[in-house]
Design an enzyme around this catalytic site. Structure first.
Site, PDB file in Angstrom:
ATOM      1  N   GLU A 160      39.559  51.916  47.178  1.00 38.25           N
ATOM      2  CA  GLU A 160      38.680  52.839  47.901  1.00 38.25           C
ATOM      3  C   GLU A 160      38.865  54.278  47.405  1.00 38.25           C
ATOM      4  O   GLU A 160      37.893  55.027  47.281  1.00 38.25           O
ATOM      5  CB  GLU A 160      38.977  52.746  49.402  1.00 38.25           C
ATOM      6  CG  GLU A 160      37.874  53.304  50.262  1.00 38.25           C
ATOM      7  CD  GLU A 160      38.021  52.885  51.730  1.00 38.25           C
ATOM      8  OE1 GLU A 160      37.981  51.682  52.007  1.00 38.25           O
ATOM      9  OE2 GLU A 160      38.196  53.766  52.568  1.00 38.25           O
ATOM     10  N   GLU A 163      37.057  54.516  44.245  1.00 36.38           N
ATOM     11  CA  GLU A 163      35.607  54.541  44.498  1.00 36.38           C
ATOM     12  C   GLU A 163      35.164  55.939  44.940  1.00 36.38           C
ATOM     13  O   GLU A 163      34.133  56.449  44.480  1.00 36.38           O
ATOM     14  CB  GLU A 163      35.260  53.508  45.585  1.00 36.38           C
ATOM     15  CG  GLU A 163      33.767  53.361  45.814  1.00 36.38           C
ATOM     16  CD  GLU A 163      33.435  52.393  46.954  1.00 36.38           C
ATOM     17  OE1 GLU A 163      34.350  51.787  47.528  1.00 36.38           O
ATOM     18  OE2 GLU A 163      32.238  52.286  47.264  1.00 36.38           O
ATOM     19  N   CYS A 180      36.840  49.362  56.588  1.00 33.63           N
ATOM     20  CA  CYS A 180      37.872  48.395  57.005  1.00 33.63           C
ATOM     21  C   CYS A 180      37.723  47.958  58.461  1.00 33.63           C
ATOM     22  O   CYS A 180      38.392  47.019  58.871  1.00 33.63           O
ATOM     23  CB  CYS A 180      39.263  48.954  56.743  1.00 33.63           C
ATOM     24  SG  CYS A 180      39.460  50.586  57.373  1.00 33.63           S
ATOM     25  N   SER A 200      31.748  52.248  51.900  1.00 32.91           N
ATOM     26  CA  SER A 200      32.512  51.822  50.729  1.00 32.91           C
ATOM     27  C   SER A 200      32.235  50.342  50.499  1.00 32.91           C
ATOM     28  O   SER A 200      32.082  49.576  51.454  1.00 32.91           O
ATOM     29  CB  SER A 200      34.006  52.028  51.003  1.00 32.91           C
ATOM     30  OG  SER A 200      34.771  51.246  50.114  1.00 32.91           O
ATOM     31  N   LYS A 239      37.520  40.999  63.844  1.00 34.52           N
ATOM     32  CA  LYS A 239      37.994  40.391  62.591  1.00 34.52           C
ATOM     33  C   LYS A 239      37.640  38.909  62.521  1.00 34.52           C
ATOM     34  O   LYS A 239      37.530  38.332  61.440  1.00 34.52           O
ATOM     35  CB  LYS A 239      39.506  40.578  62.451  1.00 34.52           C
ATOM     36  CG  LYS A 239      39.919  42.013  62.172  1.00 34.52           C
ATOM     37  CD  LYS A 239      39.716  42.373  60.723  1.00 34.52           C
ATOM     38  CE  LYS A 239      39.915  43.848  60.474  1.00 34.52           C
ATOM     39  NZ  LYS A 239      39.475  44.264  59.140  1.00 34.52           N
ATOM     40  N   GLU A 242      34.238  39.014  61.171  1.00 35.27           N
ATOM     41  CA  GLU A 242      34.269  39.413  59.757  1.00 35.27           C
ATOM     42  C   GLU A 242      34.647  38.221  58.869  1.00 35.27           C
ATOM     43  O   GLU A 242      34.024  37.999  57.821  1.00 35.27           O
ATOM     44  CB  GLU A 242      35.277  40.542  59.562  1.00 35.27           C
ATOM     45  CG  GLU A 242      35.383  41.013  58.123  1.00 35.27           C
ATOM     46  CD  GLU A 242      36.452  42.083  57.941  1.00 35.27           C
ATOM     47  OE1 GLU A 242      36.118  43.190  57.522  1.00 35.27           O
ATOM     48  OE2 GLU A 242      37.639  41.810  58.230  1.00 35.27           O
ATOM     49  N   GLU A 247      29.478  36.293  53.106  1.00 33.18           N
ATOM     50  CA  GLU A 247      29.863  36.975  51.841  1.00 33.18           C
ATOM     51  C   GLU A 247      31.357  36.831  51.549  1.00 33.18           C
ATOM     52  O   GLU A 247      31.797  37.105  50.428  1.00 33.18           O
ATOM     53  CB  GLU A 247      29.581  38.481  51.907  1.00 33.18           C
ATOM     54  CG  GLU A 247      28.187  38.906  52.285  1.00 33.18           C
ATOM     55  CD  GLU A 247      27.965  38.934  53.795  1.00 33.18           C
ATOM     56  OE1 GLU A 247      26.806  38.986  54.193  1.00 33.18           O
ATOM     57  OE2 GLU A 247      28.929  38.871  54.578  1.00 33.18           O
ATOM     58  N   CYS A 384      43.269  50.637  65.582  1.00 33.73           N
ATOM     59  CA  CYS A 384      43.596  49.230  65.854  1.00 33.73           C
ATOM     60  C   CYS A 384      44.747  49.033  66.845  1.00 33.73           C
ATOM     61  O   CYS A 384      44.864  47.964  67.444  1.00 33.73           O
ATOM     62  CB  CYS A 384      43.926  48.514  64.551  1.00 33.73           C
ATOM     63  SG  CYS A 384      42.635  48.687  63.323  1.00 33.73           S
TER      64      CYS A 384
END
Ligand code: SF4
Ligand code: SF4
Length: 456
Positions: A160, A163, A180, A200, A239, A242, A247, A384
């Protein structure tokens, strides 16, 4: 798509505390009646699960038998806790089956915030760091490989940070958003898809770990990837969603098969009869297990930003940071702006704590007045450590103190670790040398980056 959070209509008393806490207005219901979730808006952050205090006591009866409810929720039969109306779907039963199946190899990772919350479910003071005991408990449960999400938090910074530097140097889309937090990502996809290129392309640390377990990890252990069951332990209910995104199968199958919350891991440890408090600490497996302080502070709001700045500064300037503690990005109570001089460039940053606080930042970007480069958004109020999958803190008065203890513990561990910058992690260097090549390279792109899709 997996609906990972639900409200049991039979148990809900209609107090509507969940409506007040939901950051995206996804819950509704007539006054005094059971609340309901609109899944077109819900981003699965689990804050409603944290706050819900309507419950069925152990042994009390409802029209649906407790055993049926527990099975539907994926809970282990040994769980004796009350069943709350707002709840998340559990994977503990499936994990129990996997660790007792001799025909599969189980690999597990734990997110940073889990180790400052887990002990609370064993009657220990809030914020107690139990990284070593947690690793021993995972081995005793029967996991074949115990790795760490903190390792891939360091890896996320390498990708990241690179990037961000590329986008700044090559006039790419700015500001860049962190990616994230899956609740934040889903929110952008469904409410502001025109900004999806600001996200990102890096996968979250959970997903980077899953992709590496079934590729690099399989290679190191000379295993067929299809024999691996990859499990994560997260403070987070989003999560679970996710991991189920189509993907997320860079390894050829779902990269993270099962996701436990911190509460579910505590239930598994109790189910196995392990005396958690008396465990001796141990270390995670190598490679994919070593971490720095930068990877660890991903668990608090501002942590991803601080970790990225520690590495970005040194990679760009070639000089060490004067003070590695970048206090200007810590302790956000909503929106916190800061500027860090990096060589010739003044890098402007924004840290957003709590999804409900993202709106003004999004407005600035849309109306063309935004002058910042990098935005961190975490959906939960303190990041978190206050995630929907953490041990429940029912009393409002206690919540503040508990979250403060967990946060202080996160920064203390960062200060105690011998390495505190992601690019100093020797195992990160090794994985790039042996397997990935270089940040943003071909293999990294294939395994560690993703794309987004319009929702709603
Ligand atoms: S999971 Fe989060 S977004 Fe979904 S209904 Fe609950 S509080 Fe709202
Ligand atoms: S802040 Fe953390 S725990 Fe909360 S939804 Fe985002 S990733 Fe999950």
């Amino acid at each position: 798509m997996q609906y990972t959070v639900e409200i049991d209509q039979e148990l809900c008393t209609g107090c509507h505390r969940c409506i007040d806490v939901c950051p995206v207005g996804a819950i509704g219901g007539p006054a005094g009646m059971a609340a309901d979730i609109n899944y077109d808006k819900c981003c699965f952050c689990g804050q409603c699960v944290q706050i819900c205090s309507a419950y069925q006591e152990y042994k009390s009866e409802t029209s649906a038998p407790r055993e049926t409810k527990m099975k539907d929720r994926g809970l282990l039969a040994s769980v004796r806790e009350p069943l709350f109306a707002a709840h998340n779907m559990g994977h503990a039963q499936k994990v129990w089956e996997a660790i007792n199946n001799p025909n599969v190899v189980t690999m597990v990772q734990c997110a940073p915030a889990v180790r400052v919350g887990l002990a609370e479910d064993f009657g220990v003071a809030s914020g107690e760091l139990v990284a070593g005991k947690m690793i021993t408990a995972l081995r005793k449960l029967g996991f074949d490989r115990v790795y760490d999400t903190n390792f891939t938090a360091d890896l996320t910074i390498m990708e990241e940070g690179s990037e961000l530097i590329k986008r700044i140097q090559e006039n790419g889309v700015l500001p860049m958003f962190t990616s994230c937090c899956p609740a934040w990502v889903k929110y952008v996809e469904q409410e502001h898809f025109e900004l999806h290129e600001n996200l990102s392309t890096c996968k979250s640390p959970q997903q980077m770990a899953g992709a590496l377990f079934k590729t690099y990890g399989a290679q190191v252990d000379k295993l067929e990837p299809k024999k691996i069951v990859s499990v994560s332990v997260m403070p987070c209910t989003a999560k679970k969603f996710e991991a189920s995104r189509p993907e997320m199968n860079a390894s050829g199958s779902q990269d993270v098969d099962l996701v436990l919350t911190t509460r579910e891991l505590a239930n598994l440890i109790k189910h196995a009869g392990i005396d958690f408090k008396s465990l001796k600490p141990s270390q995670p497996d190598s490679v994919l297990g070593t971490y720095t302080g930068a990877g660890h502070i991903f668990g608090v709001t501002g942590g991803v930003m601080e970790a990225a700045l520690r590495t970005g500064y040194e990679l760009i300037t070639g000089n060490p940071l004067d003070d590695i503690n970048i206090l200007d990005v810590r302790h956000s109570q909503g929106v916190k702006r800061a500027t860090l001089q990096v060589g010739d460039l003044a890098v402007k940053t924004v840290v957003v704590a709590g999804l409900e606080n993202a709106a003004p930042i999004i407005d600035e970007i849309k109306n063309g007045t935004a002058d910042f480069h990098f935005v961190e958004v975490m959906a939960c109020p303190q990041g978190c450590i206050s995630g929907g999958g953490q041990p429940k803190v029912l009393l409002e008065t206690e919540r503040k103190q508990v979250y403060a203890s967990r946060m202080a513990s996160m920064y203390k561990h960062d200060e105690e670790l011998p390495l505190r910058k992601s690019h100093d992690n020797p195992e990160i260097t090794k994985v790039y040398k042996d397997f990935l090549g270089k940040p943003l390279g071909h293999k990294s792109h294939e395994l560690l980056h993703t794309h987004y899709c319009r929702r709603g």
